[in-house]
Design a protein around this motif. Structure first.
Motif, PDB file in Angstrom:
ATOM      1  N   ALA A 168      11.454   5.067  -8.857  1.00  0.00           N
ATOM      2  CA  ALA A 168      13.082   4.785  -8.689  1.00  0.00           C
ATOM      3  C   ALA A 168      12.721   4.261  -6.974  1.00  0.00           C
ATOM      4  O   ALA A 168      13.349   3.471  -6.384  1.00  0.00           O
ATOM      5  CB  ALA A 168      14.578   5.377  -8.709  1.00  0.00           C
ATOM      6  N   LEU A 169      11.934   5.095  -6.307  1.00  0.00           N
ATOM      7  CA  LEU A 169      11.901   4.879  -5.335  1.00  0.00           C
ATOM      8  C   LEU A 169      10.887   3.511  -5.144  1.00  0.00           C
ATOM      9  O   LEU A 169      10.833   2.796  -3.926  1.00  0.00           O
ATOM     10  CB  LEU A 169      10.509   6.133  -4.339  1.00  0.00           C
ATOM     11  CG  LEU A 169      11.930   7.293  -4.231  1.00  0.00           C
ATOM     12  CD1 LEU A 169      10.887   8.295  -3.713  1.00  0.00           C
ATOM     13  CD2 LEU A 169      13.303   7.148  -3.705  1.00  0.00           C
ATOM     14  N   VAL A 170       9.617   3.116  -5.511  1.00  0.00           N
ATOM     15  CA  VAL A 170       8.648   2.361  -5.701  1.00  0.00           C
ATOM     16  C   VAL A 170      10.435   0.542  -5.348  1.00  0.00           C
ATOM     17  O   VAL A 170       9.882  -0.290  -4.884  1.00  0.00           O
ATOM     18  CB  VAL A 170       7.869   2.280  -6.365  1.00  0.00           C
ATOM     19  CG1 VAL A 170       6.964   0.845  -6.696  1.00  0.00           C
ATOM     20  CG2 VAL A 170       6.737   3.749  -6.437  1.00  0.00           C
ATOM     21  N   THR A 224      12.765   0.297  -5.309  1.00  0.00           N
ATOM     22  CA  THR A 224      13.838   0.305  -4.154  1.00  0.00           C
ATOM     23  C   THR A 224      13.363  -0.073  -3.203  1.00  0.00           C
ATOM     24  O   THR A 224      13.381  -0.565  -2.052  1.00  0.00           O
ATOM     25  CB  THR A 224      14.652   1.324  -3.781  1.00  0.00           C
ATOM     26  OG1 THR A 224      15.591   2.667  -4.681  1.00  0.00           O
ATOM     27  CG2 THR A 224      16.210   1.275  -2.774  1.00  0.00           C
ATOM     28  N   ALA A 225      11.725  -0.083  -2.876  1.00  0.00           N
ATOM     29  CA  ALA A 225      10.994  -0.147  -1.263  1.00  0.00           C
ATOM     30  C   ALA A 225      10.725  -1.376  -1.625  1.00  0.00           C
ATOM     31  O   ALA A 225      10.817  -2.186  -0.728  1.00  0.00           O
ATOM     32  CB  ALA A 225       9.650   1.117  -1.408  1.00  0.00           C
ATOM     33  N   ILE A 226      10.341  -2.305  -2.916  1.00  0.00           N
ATOM     34  CA  ILE A 226      10.263  -3.655  -3.563  1.00  0.00           C
ATOM     35  C   ILE A 226      11.031  -4.176  -3.143  1.00  0.00           C
ATOM     36  O   ILE A 226      11.041  -5.544  -2.537  1.00  0.00           O
ATOM     37  CB  ILE A 226       9.668  -4.065  -5.049  1.00  0.00           C
ATOM     38  CG1 ILE A 226       8.026  -3.086  -4.870  1.00  0.00           C
ATOM     39  CG2 ILE A 226      10.031  -5.436  -5.719  1.00  0.00           C
ATOM     40  CD1 ILE A 226       7.880  -3.061  -6.240  1.00  0.00           C
ATOM     41  N   VAL A 227      12.499  -3.720  -3.475  1.00  0.00           N
ATOM     42  CA  VAL A 227      13.721  -5.301  -3.283  1.00  0.00           C
ATOM     43  C   VAL A 227      13.622  -4.657  -1.628  1.00  0.00           C
ATOM     44  O   VAL A 227      13.588  -6.156  -0.805  1.00  0.00           O
ATOM     45  CB  VAL A 227      14.860  -4.378  -4.168  1.00  0.00           C
ATOM     46  CG1 VAL A 227      16.605  -4.937  -3.229  1.00  0.00           C
ATOM     47  CG2 VAL A 227      15.056  -4.131  -5.348  1.00  0.00           C
ATOM     48  N   ILE A 228      14.070  -4.063  -0.775  1.00  0.00           N
ATOM     49  CA  ILE A 228      13.938  -3.959   0.351  1.00  0.00           C
ATOM     50  C   ILE A 228      12.649  -4.683   0.825  1.00  0.00           C
ATOM     51  O   ILE A 228      12.548  -5.706   1.969  1.00  0.00           O
ATOM     52  CB  ILE A 228      14.355  -2.419   1.385  1.00  0.00           C
ATOM     53  CG1 ILE A 228      15.221  -2.321   0.110  1.00  0.00           C
ATOM     54  CG2 ILE A 228      13.903  -2.125   2.745  1.00  0.00           C
ATOM     55  CD1 ILE A 228      15.417  -0.786   1.162  1.00  0.00           C
ATOM     56  N   GLY A 229      11.018  -3.998   0.161  1.00  0.00           N
ATOM     57  CA  GLY A 229      10.145  -5.370   0.774  1.00  0.00           C
ATOM     58  C   GLY A 229      10.505  -6.398   0.984  1.00  0.00           C
ATOM     59  O   GLY A 229      10.351  -7.564   2.022  1.00  0.00           O
ATOM     60  N   PHE A 230      10.973  -7.147  -0.449  1.00  0.00           N
ATOM     61  CA  PHE A 230      11.189  -8.763  -0.100  1.00  0.00           C
ATOM     62  C   PHE A 230      12.279  -9.149   0.533  1.00  0.00           C
ATOM     63  O   PHE A 230      11.742 -10.230   1.133  1.00  0.00           O
ATOM     64  CB  PHE A 230      11.698  -8.638  -1.749  1.00  0.00           C
ATOM     65  CG  PHE A 230      11.972 -10.400  -2.029  1.00  0.00           C
ATOM     66  CD1 PHE A 230      10.461 -11.307  -2.121  1.00  0.00           C
ATOM     67  CD2 PHE A 230      13.045 -11.005  -2.085  1.00  0.00           C
ATOM     68  CE1 PHE A 230      10.473 -12.496  -2.387  1.00  0.00           C
ATOM     69  CE2 PHE A 230      13.155 -12.590  -1.748  1.00  0.00           C
ATOM     70  CZ  PHE A 230      12.045 -12.637  -2.648  1.00  0.00           C
ATOM     71  N   GLY A 231      13.178  -8.139   1.130  1.00  0.00           N
ATOM     72  CA  GLY A 231      14.059  -8.899   1.814  1.00  0.00           C
ATOM     73  C   GLY A 231      13.984  -8.537   3.320  1.00  0.00           C
ATOM     74  O   GLY A 231      14.204 -10.182   3.804  1.00  0.00           O
ATOM     75  N   ALA A 247       0.806  -1.267  -0.510  1.00  0.00           N
ATOM     76  CA  ALA A 247       0.299   0.088  -0.154  1.00  0.00           C
ATOM     77  C   ALA A 247       0.846   1.281  -0.050  1.00  0.00           C
ATOM     78  O   ALA A 247       0.475   2.378  -0.836  1.00  0.00           O
ATOM     79  CB  ALA A 247      -0.697  -0.271   1.512  1.00  0.00           C
ATOM     80  N   ALA A 248       2.232   1.229   0.753  1.00  0.00           N
ATOM     81  CA  ALA A 248       2.639   2.216   0.629  1.00  0.00           C
ATOM     82  C   ALA A 248       3.816   2.430  -0.502  1.00  0.00           C
ATOM     83  O   ALA A 248       4.087   3.716  -0.986  1.00  0.00           O
ATOM     84  CB  ALA A 248       4.020   2.360   1.889  1.00  0.00           C
ATOM     85  N   ASN A 249       4.009   1.233  -1.326  1.00  0.00           N
ATOM     86  CA  ASN A 249       4.997   1.395  -2.251  1.00  0.00           C
ATOM     87  C   ASN A 249       3.599   2.064  -3.886  1.00  0.00           C
ATOM     88  O   ASN A 249       4.145   3.163  -4.143  1.00  0.00           O
ATOM     89  CB  ASN A 249       4.905   0.288  -3.246  1.00  0.00           C
ATOM     90  CG  ASN A 249       6.264  -0.506  -2.700  1.00  0.00           C
ATOM     91  OD1 ASN A 249       6.508   0.140  -1.601  1.00  0.00           O
ATOM     92  ND2 ASN A 249       6.439  -1.700  -2.527  1.00  0.00           N
ATOM     93  N   LEU A 250       2.532   1.707  -3.920  1.00  0.00           N
ATOM     94  CA  LEU A 250       1.134   2.435  -4.070  1.00  0.00           C
ATOM     95  C   LEU A 250       0.851   3.773  -4.217  1.00  0.00           C
ATOM     96  O   LEU A 250       0.832   4.415  -5.172  1.00  0.00           O
ATOM     97  CB  LEU A 250      -0.081   1.290  -4.185  1.00  0.00           C
ATOM     98  CG  LEU A 250      -1.162   1.608  -5.211  1.00  0.00           C
ATOM     99  CD1 LEU A 250      -0.685   1.619  -6.515  1.00  0.00           C
ATOM    100  CD2 LEU A 250      -2.621   0.634  -5.009  1.00  0.00           C
ATOM    101  N   THR A 251       1.136   4.185  -2.578  1.00  0.00           N
ATOM    102  CA  THR A 251       1.000   5.667  -2.932  1.00  0.00           C
ATOM    103  C   THR A 251       1.912   6.510  -3.364  1.00  0.00           C
ATOM    104  O   THR A 251       1.805   7.261  -4.455  1.00  0.00           O
ATOM    105  CB  THR A 251       0.274   5.731  -0.982  1.00  0.00           C
ATOM    106  OG1 THR A 251       0.182   5.005  -0.725  1.00  0.00           O
ATOM    107  CG2 THR A 251       0.926   7.157  -0.997  1.00  0.00           C
ATOM    108  N   ILE A 252       3.253   5.872  -3.298  1.00  0.00           N
ATOM    109  CA  ILE A 252       4.038   6.360  -3.412  1.00  0.00           C
ATOM    110  C   ILE A 252       4.376   6.451  -4.756  1.00  0.00           C
ATOM    111  O   ILE A 252       4.784   7.586  -5.709  1.00  0.00           O
ATOM    112  CB  ILE A 252       5.723   6.088  -2.741  1.00  0.00           C
ATOM    113  CG1 ILE A 252       6.143   5.979  -1.377  1.00  0.00           C
ATOM    114  CG2 ILE A 252       6.698   6.512  -3.548  1.00  0.00           C
ATOM    115  CD1 ILE A 252       6.972   4.618  -1.016  1.00  0.00           C
ATOM    116  N   PHE A 253       3.595   5.661  -5.343  1.00  0.00           N
ATOM    117  CA  PHE A 253       4.178   5.710  -7.044  1.00  0.00           C
ATOM    118  C   PHE A 253       2.359   6.810  -7.889  1.00  0.00           C
ATOM    119  O   PHE A 253       2.552   7.035  -8.549  1.00  0.00           O
ATOM    120  CB  PHE A 253       3.332   4.185  -7.531  1.00  0.00           C
ATOM    121  CG  PHE A 253       2.810   3.745  -8.704  1.00  0.00           C
ATOM    122  CD1 PHE A 253       4.417   3.694  -9.675  1.00  0.00           C
ATOM    123  CD2 PHE A 253       2.096   3.428  -9.257  1.00  0.00           C
ATOM    124  CE1 PHE A 253       4.242   3.870 -11.470  1.00  0.00           C
ATOM    125  CE2 PHE A 253       1.844   3.255 -11.203  1.00  0.00           C
ATOM    126  CZ  PHE A 253       3.072   3.389 -12.024  1.00  0.00           C
TER     127      PHE A 253
END
Length: 133
Positions: free
Chosen positions: A75-77, A79-86, A38-44
């Motif tokens: 780019a922020l999303v 990066t956030a997807i990669v960090i979120g997956f980790g 949801a946060a990623n979608l908000t940034i997008f």
């Protein structure tokens, strides 16, 4: 389109809060992942949804030609997807190891690792008995 996505983001946050309030640690983890999405979608969505061209600079020019999409939210999303997956992978292994060690996913049943609360009366009574002898 933005209003539909705002409604979707609100539903995702509500569902994630509902999952995170459960006693089951695995549901909490899925709620955390849903909140991250949801946060990623908000940034997008904050980068505005346009039918513009990709932000590419043609060879020999210093800036893109015409109206282009904003590349920063993308780019922020990413990066956030990669960090979120980790984070999800680490937390999933942690939950699995906790399940193997404790045999449950209930967060209340996992409390046996904490010290038992002592009542003030028993502690004070033990002190007075120790002083008397």
């Amino acid at each position: 389109m933005e209003s539909v996505l705002a409604l979707l983001i609100g539903l995702m946050v509500a569902a994630s809060v509902y999952l995170m309030l459960a006693r089951n640690v695995l549901r909490f983890l899925f709620g955390l992942v849903l909140l991250s999405n949801a946060a990623n979608l908000t940034i997008f969505v904050s980068g505005r949804l346009t039918a513009a061209m990709p932000p590419l600079v043609p060879k020999g020019m210093t800036e893109p030609v015409g109206v282009v999409a904003n590349a920063l939210p993308q780019a922020l999303v990413l990066t956030a997807i990669v960090i979120g997956f980790g984070l999800f992978a680490f937390a999933l292994v942690l939950v699995y190891r906790g399940y193997l060690a404790l045999g449950t996913l209930d967060s209340d049943a996992m409390r046996h690792a904490e010290p038992a609360p002592e009542s003030g009366g028993q502690k004070a009574q033990a002190k007075t008995e120790g002083e008397a002898s």
